[in-house]
Write a protein that holds these residues in place. Sequence first.
Motif, mmCIF file in Angstrom:
data_model
loop_
_atom_site.group_PDB
_atom_site.id
_atom_site.type_symbol
_atom_site.label_atom_id
_atom_site.label_comp_id
_atom_site.label_asym_id
_atom_site.label_seq_id
_atom_site.Cartn_x
_atom_site.Cartn_y
_atom_site.Cartn_z
ATOM 1 N N ARG A 68 34.677 4.633 43.928
ATOM 2 C CA ARG A 68 35.635 5.725 44.014
ATOM 3 C C ARG A 68 35.025 7.082 43.676
ATOM 4 N N MET A 69 33.733 7.076 43.309
ATOM 5 C CA MET A 69 33.081 8.317 42.929
ATOM 6 C C MET A 69 32.861 9.205 44.146
ATOM 7 N N TRP A 80 30.716 14.981 37.081
ATOM 8 C CA TRP A 80 30.878 14.001 38.163
ATOM 9 C C TRP A 80 31.471 12.701 37.614
ATOM 10 N N SER A 81 31.213 12.410 36.344
ATOM 11 C CA SER A 81 31.663 11.158 35.735
ATOM 12 C C SER A 81 33.054 11.252 35.128
ATOM 13 N N ARG A 82 33.758 12.354 35.355
ATOM 14 C CA ARG A 82 35.075 12.512 34.743
ATOM 15 C C ARG A 82 35.995 11.363 35.143
ATOM 16 N N GLY A 83 36.760 10.898 34.183
ATOM 17 C CA GLY A 83 37.702 9.832 34.446
ATOM 18 C C GLY A 83 37.158 8.437 34.264
ATOM 19 N N MET A 139 41.057 8.073 40.071
ATOM 20 C CA MET A 139 39.964 7.910 39.117
ATOM 21 C C MET A 139 40.391 8.132 37.682
ATOM 22 N N GLU A 140 41.404 8.951 37.464
ATOM 23 C CA GLU A 140 41.784 9.295 36.094
ATOM 24 C C GLU A 140 42.501 8.127 35.451
ATOM 25 N N MET A 141 41.742 7.134 35.061
ATOM 26 C CA MET A 141 42.316 5.913 34.519
ATOM 27 C C MET A 141 41.277 5.251 33.626
ATOM 28 N N ILE A 150 29.537 0.630 31.077
ATOM 29 C CA ILE A 150 28.950 -0.275 32.066
ATOM 30 C C ILE A 150 30.042 -0.985 32.862
ATOM 31 N N THR A 151 31.004 -1.567 32.175
ATOM 32 C CA THR A 151 32.035 -2.341 32.874
ATOM 33 C C THR A 151 32.952 -1.448 33.687
ATOM 34 N N ASN A 152 33.270 -0.250 33.178
ATOM 35 C CA ASN A 152 34.098 0.664 33.965
ATOM 36 C C ASN A 152 33.387 1.087 35.240
ATOM 37 N N MET A 153 32.091 1.342 35.139
ATOM 38 C CA MET A 153 31.356 1.782 36.313
ATOM 39 C C MET A 153 31.265 0.683 37.359
ATOM 40 N N ILE A 154 31.137 -0.567 36.925
ATOM 41 C CA ILE A 154 31.096 -1.687 37.869
ATOM 42 C C ILE A 154 32.366 -1.705 38.715
#
Length: 342
Positions: free
Chosen positions: A294-295, A266-269, A327-329, A285-289
Motif C-alpha cells: 500500500r506504500m 514515506w513511512s507514515r501510518g 494506510m493510517e492504521m 517488521i510485521t506491519n511492513m509485511i
Amino acid sequence: MGWLDAGDFSDPAHIARLADPSEENRAFREKVFAMFRDPYDDAPDAYVTGAAKLPYMMGDGVNYSGSPLQWFRFPTRQYEHLRAWAAGDFVNDLEDDTANAVVRLEDLPVERQPMALTEAALEPCSGGAFHPGVELSYYLRLAELYARNGDSSSEPFRIAHGTRPGLLQNVGRLLTPAKAFEGDGDVPPPVGPQMAGDLTRWMGLPWQCDVFSCQQVLMQEDFPTAVWWPAHLPVDVLPEAYYKQVMRSDLPAHERQRFLGGRVAWSRGVSGIGYHASGSYWDGITNMIALWERMGFVVRRPGPDDAGRPDGIPDELFVEVGRADTMEMRFDWSDEHGLLPK
C-alpha cells in the motif's frame, strides 16, 4: 556530502575539474581522495577516524563497536583506482564523443552485448557492505559459490549451478562453517553450487520490511542519515496532494513554494517502522509485511510552466503517488496471517 566539502557532483564545472589530470590540479584531486575511507586502515581507532569519510554507509561490522569494518570501505582495487586518479594517472575522456557514444544496446558489437546487459543490471545495486546485504549477502564473497573455483576454464564470476534434487534444505538452527561449506549428511553445502532461488533465500521476505527497518538512523550528530540502504527507499517525500497545489496557477507564489517545501515521512501510518522506532522492532517488521503493497511510489512529474511560476521550482519534481488511503492504521497480527519471525 556538503558537510565534507566534497563539492557539488551535479555541477558540470566541478565534474570538469575532477576530470582534469594536470599536475596543477593534483592538490585538488588529492584533497578529494583523502575524503575516502582507507580500506587498509585496521588501526584500533579506524572506526572513529573513518566515521566522517566517504561513502557515508554502514559496513559489515556495524554491530561490533570498535571494528574497523563498522563503516563501509571500498574494495582495495577500487581504492587503488582512486589513488591512480588522484595521482593524475588517467585519461580525461569527459568530452570524448567516441567514449560516450553508446546509447543503445544495438550500438555495441554483438559479442559485447551480454556483458553490457550484466553491467546494466549491476549498476543500480548498492553492493559493498553485507550487513546483511540489500540485494544479496556475504556469501557473494566466497569462492565456493563460483564455477571458477577450481576450474580455471570457467568464465569469471559465474555462479556454480547445483544439482540437488529439491529446493528445501534444513541445515538446523545453527549454520556452522562445516555445514556451510561441507554440507550435513545428505544435505549439500548451502555455500556452494546454487539452485534457482538459493541466492535470495538468505534475504528478508518481503525485502521492504528489512530495508525499511534500517532506512533512517539517528546518528550522534543529531540528524537523520540514510546510511544503510541509500536510494533504495524514500525517507521524506513530496505527496501528490502537495504537488497538485504547487501546480495551481491561481495560488500566490509563496503558497506554492510552501507546498513544494512540505515533506512527509514515506513511512507514515506504519506503526513501529524503523530501527529507532518508538514501537517495537518486531511491530515494524510485521506491519511492513502486511502493508508494503500500500506504500506510495516516487515518480518523476513535470513542474509548473505557467507565467506565474515561482522562482526556485524546478522543471521536474519527484512526487509520491499511488499510496493507499487505508494506510493510517495499526496492523494487529494474528495466527491466521502466518508465522511471526522468531
